[in-house]
Design a protein around this motif. Structure first.
Motif, mmCIF file in Angstrom:
data_model
loop_
_atom_site.group_PDB
_atom_site.id
_atom_site.type_symbol
_atom_site.label_atom_id
_atom_site.label_comp_id
_atom_site.label_asym_id
_atom_site.label_seq_id
_atom_site.Cartn_x
_atom_site.Cartn_y
_atom_site.Cartn_z
ATOM 1 N N GLN A 189 30.872 -45.170 44.928
ATOM 2 C CA GLN A 189 31.117 -44.649 43.586
ATOM 3 C C GLN A 189 30.064 -45.264 42.655
ATOM 4 O O GLN A 189 29.678 -46.418 42.831
ATOM 5 C CB GLN A 189 32.507 -45.073 43.091
ATOM 6 C CG GLN A 189 33.651 -44.473 43.883
ATOM 7 C CD GLN A 189 34.996 -45.104 43.497
ATOM 8 O OE1 GLN A 189 35.028 -46.149 42.835
ATOM 9 N NE2 GLN A 189 36.085 -44.471 43.925
ATOM 10 N N ASP A 190 29.650 -44.488 41.681
ATOM 11 C CA ASP A 190 28.688 -44.995 40.700
ATOM 12 C C ASP A 190 29.447 -45.902 39.719
ATOM 13 O O ASP A 190 30.425 -45.478 39.096
ATOM 14 C CB ASP A 190 28.072 -43.791 39.959
ATOM 15 C CG ASP A 190 26.850 -44.204 39.151
ATOM 16 O OD1 ASP A 190 26.780 -45.374 38.752
ATOM 17 O OD2 ASP A 190 25.970 -43.328 38.940
ATOM 18 N N VAL A 191 29.005 -47.168 39.619
ATOM 19 C CA VAL A 191 29.730 -48.122 38.765
ATOM 20 C C VAL A 191 29.742 -47.638 37.305
ATOM 21 O O VAL A 191 30.726 -47.807 36.593
ATOM 22 C CB VAL A 191 29.101 -49.535 38.904
ATOM 23 C CG1 VAL A 191 29.660 -50.487 37.843
ATOM 24 C CG2 VAL A 191 29.361 -50.075 40.292
ATOM 25 N N LYS A 212 20.486 -49.033 41.534
ATOM 26 C CA LYS A 212 21.576 -48.859 40.565
ATOM 27 C C LYS A 212 22.862 -49.428 41.180
ATOM 28 O O LYS A 212 23.043 -49.385 42.408
ATOM 29 C CB LYS A 212 21.746 -47.395 40.194
ATOM 30 C CG LYS A 212 22.182 -46.508 41.331
ATOM 31 C CD LYS A 212 22.503 -45.089 40.870
ATOM 32 C CE LYS A 212 23.004 -44.281 42.077
ATOM 33 N NZ LYS A 212 23.354 -42.901 41.736
ATOM 34 N N PRO A 213 23.736 -49.969 40.311
ATOM 35 C CA PRO A 213 24.958 -50.584 40.857
ATOM 36 C C PRO A 213 25.937 -49.513 41.374
ATOM 37 O O PRO A 213 26.163 -48.498 40.704
ATOM 38 C CB PRO A 213 25.542 -51.334 39.659
ATOM 39 C CG PRO A 213 24.955 -50.677 38.456
ATOM 40 C CD PRO A 213 23.639 -50.083 38.864
ATOM 41 N N VAL A 214 26.481 -49.733 42.563
ATOM 42 C CA VAL A 214 27.485 -48.814 43.160
ATOM 43 C C VAL A 214 28.603 -49.650 43.768
ATOM 44 O O VAL A 214 28.428 -50.837 44.027
ATOM 45 C CB VAL A 214 26.866 -47.920 44.268
ATOM 46 C CG1 VAL A 214 25.842 -46.977 43.705
ATOM 47 C CG2 VAL A 214 26.296 -48.771 45.389
ATOM 48 N N PHE A 250 22.907 -56.614 48.565
ATOM 49 C CA PHE A 250 24.108 -57.313 48.104
ATOM 50 C C PHE A 250 23.929 -57.603 46.616
ATOM 51 O O PHE A 250 22.844 -57.981 46.165
ATOM 52 C CB PHE A 250 24.300 -58.630 48.865
ATOM 53 C CG PHE A 250 24.637 -58.396 50.331
ATOM 54 C CD1 PHE A 250 25.904 -57.951 50.700
ATOM 55 C CD2 PHE A 250 23.685 -58.628 51.321
ATOM 56 C CE1 PHE A 250 26.211 -57.738 52.037
ATOM 57 C CE2 PHE A 250 23.995 -58.414 52.655
ATOM 58 C CZ PHE A 250 25.263 -57.959 53.025
ATOM 59 N N ALA A 251 25.017 -57.461 45.818
ATOM 60 C CA ALA A 251 24.903 -57.589 44.363
ATOM 61 C C ALA A 251 24.458 -58.994 43.954
ATOM 62 O O ALA A 251 23.670 -59.160 43.024
ATOM 63 C CB ALA A 251 26.236 -57.247 43.711
ATOM 64 N N LEU A 286 23.862 -52.811 45.258
ATOM 65 C CA LEU A 286 22.815 -52.096 44.533
ATOM 66 C C LEU A 286 22.194 -51.077 45.484
ATOM 67 O O LEU A 286 21.942 -51.402 46.644
ATOM 68 C CB LEU A 286 21.753 -53.087 44.050
ATOM 69 C CG LEU A 286 22.284 -54.144 43.070
ATOM 70 C CD1 LEU A 286 21.276 -55.262 42.895
ATOM 71 C CD2 LEU A 286 22.612 -53.509 41.725
ATOM 72 N N LEU A 287 21.962 -49.856 45.006
ATOM 73 C CA LEU A 287 21.524 -48.780 45.900
ATOM 74 C C LEU A 287 20.228 -48.164 45.386
ATOM 75 O O LEU A 287 20.079 -47.910 44.186
ATOM 76 C CB LEU A 287 22.631 -47.720 45.975
ATOM 77 C CG LEU A 287 22.363 -46.448 46.769
ATOM 78 C CD1 LEU A 287 23.654 -46.020 47.473
ATOM 79 C CD2 LEU A 287 21.890 -45.300 45.881
#
Length: 874
Positions: free
Chosen positions: A663-665, A647-649, A808-809, A791-792
């Protein structure tokens, strides 16, 4: 014979008059010439019996007298009568009637008085009384002895048996001339244990010190020419020290009690009737400010009673004369033992740095005596005096103010016990120095015994030497020593120092060495560190953890199990005190978290159970712990396949131990909106400075360096007013003055929007324990991902926070794997089946980094033989 007149008005010495009995003559007594001690008048027969007759009849009685005439030299002649008026017994007539005096020659009996004397003399002569008896009367002449050949021998020969005596002269309140019977020795006796004000000789006159005349009269009116007994106790120069016994009391104690005398240390030691009685009598006069004590102020006069005498628990022995105690209030206080000096440094020190505890003879024995007797015990403290702070001189270092007290346990005065074992000496004071132990005489007596028996410092034997190897910080020595300690299993140790909750200095008595010891299996909050040019703030609860460990183990006897050692030569392992494992105790108290390395230890279950209980209580290090919802946990634990659900962070903060906050995007927009509204509210209603009183664990808003307000939580409040805060939406920490804090408006509380920064750490890698290596890894991560979107994926849970992989995004490459490839970290090979594929990828990357000798691997593969040294577990 002459008669000093009776005591007159009270309150001061009355005037004195000498009356010579007229019309009669008695035998003269021998008198020593003042300037020629060896020449004296020849005594006449019947002189002494006449004196004794008068002494027994008159001393202490009331008389009246008439003066008949006065010579040009001022001598007064007259009659003396026993009683209030002239109807009483006529003393001259009594003497003549007993044949102890005769009428003066050449006086005619031409008046009734003379006729009466002539008649009495005739009767005495015909009855052959006194001087009219047959023979020369030589048997009535005293053989006075003015000097003693060997005074000490004379005193010793009497073995302190009371001797009958007559007090012939009172020099001052505490010095008399006494005639010892039956051998007629005339000696000067100084009262043992005390001294009265004296008469100072100046030019031709004697000048009395304050109260000297009153003290002299006090003794004179009670003892002069009285029959007494004297206990001769010792000899000082040619003077004899003694105690005068009289049926009415002990003059030594009376002089003290009335404030006419003070106790004297050098002679109180020989006083045979209880020095404590003399001190008590002196204390009585001091408390009432009598006479010489009229300006007296007690050393503890300005202390409350509760601060003068109290019961406290001993926490630490500082050296051989000071302890740290815990008061009922919980405060710690340093107490110095009154009037003693710890073993001092003697010549012949070893080269190199002096370690007082081991290098000063008998210091270690003294400290150990106190440690074994006192540590952790309740003691009675009675403050004797406060020694004011003193500034440094050329020879003496500066001292801060000291509280000096008598400390006792089970009725035993600890200072006295130390002194009697020869492990401390007694301080000597000026005579008028009141700043001393209330039991000073017992201390002196204990020291005399220790000297006599050759104890400790007073021993003639070889001084004990303690060769103690200090292995702490010496990697080479520690490495040699490690297998020995590992094989030993449990070793006995004494905790010498507590650096932090989990870092201690230990003394191993069997091995006579000092080691630094780190507690295994836990992560204890790091304390503040002062490195030149940088002050590192301590983590929350680090001070509490240090205090907890200190109270539980400092200077106690413990057992340790050494498992490994780190790169700096510190041993790592488990410490047990009275059946308690210190690592478990810290976790139970919510002052430490369990470290993943504990999984391999026999104490893992106990540690995790303690941690779970602490989490439930949400105390201290767990005060902001939020349970991860169960449904998220289940897939990770149950599934046998690895879930890749990235998930994007947004990464906001990297910590020194390679944890990071994100932080959660998806909720980022909510946070931005909240911040916007909150700042508008604060702008519309600016907070009043000082309206927020910071307390640990409370939420607030804090003004960051950019001038904007952010949500924060108070971690710690320092006494100087500094406040340590944690920005709950970003994960960074800061120390601010209270003026930069304000109350958090309720509309923006964590209930409305939970804290947005979540803590994670990397899965599948080991963070280097070596600080430099860890700093290299942290720097690399900060450069790559701080303030960027990534991304986590949560891989598995761990103690403290979840373990994740980050990508890395843009490139989707694995950040942790990149660290392994660079040789900045080592792989943590997880055994679970679902991770085998990813772990293999990590291990291959590690081999490649090794081959290329990158960073950690620049000296080759150190793990096989040196992993412990470099702080890695194999």
């Amino acid at each position: 014979p002459t008669n000093p007149s009776v005591p007159g008005p009270r309150g001061g010495p009355p005037p004195e008059r000498q009356i010579n009995l007229s019309n009669i003559r008695a035998g003269s007594l021998a008198r020593r010439q003042r300037h020629q001690p060896d020449s004296r008048d020849t005594p006449e027969p019947w002189g002494f019996p006449a004196r004794e007759f008068l002494r027994k009849k008159l001393i202490g009685k009331e008389v009246c007298f008439t003066v008949e005439y006065k010579t040009p030299q001022g001598r007064e002649y007259g009659m003396v009568y026993l009683g209030k008026d002239t109807s009483g017994e006529n003393i001259a007539e009594s003497l003549v009637a007993e044949g102890l005096a005769s009428r003066r020659e050449g006086i005619r009996a031409n008046n009734p008085e003379q006729s009466r004397l002539a008649e009495l003399e005739e009767q005495a002569r015909s009855a052959k009384k006194g001087m009219w008896s047959e023979g020369t009367g030589s048997h009535t002449v005293r053989d006075l002895k003015y000097t003693l050949e060997n005074p000490r021998h004379f005193v010793d020969s009497l073995h302190q048996k009371p001797v009958n005596a007559i007090i012939e002269h009172v020099r001052d309140g505490s010095v008399v001339r006494a005639l010892l019977l039956p051998d007629f020795y005339l000696v000067t006796v100084m009262l043992s244990g005390i001294k009265c004000p004296t008469f100072k000789r100046e030019a031709d006159s004697e000048v009395p010190e304050p109260f000297a005349a009153e003290a002299k009269f006090f003794t004179e009116s009670r003892l002069l020419q009285r029959d007494v007994q004297i206990v001769l106790e010792s000899c000082h120069n040619q003077n004899i020290l003694g105690t005068i016994l009289h049926p009415n009391g002990n003059i030594t104690e009376l002089l003290l009690k009335e404030g006419f005398a003070r106790c004297v240390d050098w002679s109180i030691a020989v006083y045979t009737r209880g020095a404590d009685k003399l001190r008590a009598a002196e204390r009585f006069a001091k408390e009432r400010k009598l006479r010489i004590w009229r300006d007296y102020v007690a050393p503890t006069a300005n202390l409350d009673q509760k601060d003068k005498q109290f019961v406290a628990k001993v926490m630490q022995v500082l050296n051989a004369d000071a302890i740290v105690v815990k008061l009922n209030s919980g405060d710690h206080k340093t107490i110095h033992l009154s009037s003693i000096r710890p073993p001092g440094s003697r010549g012949g020190q070893r080269p190199g740095k002096l370690r007082p505890l081991y290098d000063i003879p008998y210091m270690f024995e003294a400290r150990e005596f106190l440690r074994k007797k006192l540590i952790g015990k309740k003691v009675n403290v009675s403050v004797d005096y406060i020694r004011p702070a003193s500034s440094a001189t050329d020879t003496v270092p500066a001292f801060s103010e000291r509280t000096c007290a008598t400390v006792s346990i089970g009725g035993i005065n600890i200072a006295e016990a130390l002194v009697s074992k020869g492990l401390a000496t007694v301080l000597r004071y000026r005579q008028d120095d009141d700043q001393r132990s209330a039991h000073y005489d017992e201390l002196l007596a204990a020291e005399a015994r220790a000297i006599k028996n050759g104890k400790g410092l007073h021993s003639k034997k070889e001084v004990p030497i303690h060769r103690v190897a200090d292995i702490s910080g010496d990697t080479q020595k520690a490495k040699q020593f490690l297998p020995f300690l590992q094989r030993a299993g449990r070793s006995e140790a004494v905790v010498e120092y507590v650096f932090s909750g989990s870092r201690l200095k230990l003394f191993l008595p069997k091995e006579t060495c000092l080691i630094t010891f780190l507690l295994a299996g836990i992560e204890c909050p790091r304390g503040a560190r002062n490195v030149p040019g940088l002050t590192q703030e301590g983590e929350p609860f680090s001070e509490e953890a240090t205090l907890f460990t200190k109270e539980l183990v400092l200077q106690r006897e413990v057992e340790v199990e050494v498992e490994s050692m780190d790169k700096a030569g510190n041993f790592i392992g488990w410490l047990h005190i009275e059946g308690v494992n210190l690592s478990v105790a810290l976790v139970e108290q919510a002052l430490s978290r369990v470290h993943f390395t504990a999984e391999r230890s026999p104490y893992c279950k106990a540690l995790l159970a303690a941690q779970d209980a602490a989490k439930q209580r949400k105390e201290k290090v767990w005060s902001h712990y939020e349970e991860t919802p169960v449904e998220e946990v289940v897939p990770v634990l149950e599934e046998k396949e690895r879930t890749a659900n990235y998930k994007p962070v947004f990464v906001t903060e990297i910590t020194d131990d390679l944890h990071f906050y994100v932080q959660d995007v998806e909720t980022g927009a909510q946070l931005e909106k909240l911040m916007e509204n909150m700042r508008a509210e604060v702008g519309a209603h600016p907070p009043v400075e000082g309206s927020f009183v910071p307390r640990r664990g409370h939420f607030c808003i804090a003004k960051f360096v950019d001038g904007e307000w952010y949500r924060a939580r108070v971690e710690k409040v320092e006494s100087g007013g500094k406040v340590h805060i944690f920005y709950i939406d970003y994960g960074n920490k800061e120390t601010l003055p209270p003026s930069r804090l304000a109350p958090l408006p309720p509309a923006f509380s964590p209930r409305v929007l939970p804290p947005q920064a979540t803590e994670y750490t990397f899965a599948f890698i080991q963070v280097p324990q070596d600080e430099e290596a860890r700093a290299d890894a942290v720097d690399s991560v900060v450069r790559d991902i701080q303030n960027t979107q990534c991304l986590l994926n949560v891989e598995h849970l761990g103690p403290g926070c979840p373990h994740v992989t980050l990508q890395f995004a843009d490139s989707k490459s694995d950040v942790g794997l990149g660290l392994v490839k660079e040789g900045l970290v080592m792989v943590e090979p997880r055994k679970e089946r679902q991770f085998q594929k990813v772990v293999t990828e990590y291990l291959n990357a590690q081999e490649a980094a090794k081959s290329a000798r990158l960073n950690l691997w620049r000296y080759g593969d150190f793990r096989a033989d040196d992993a412990d040294e470099f702080g890695y577990s194999r």
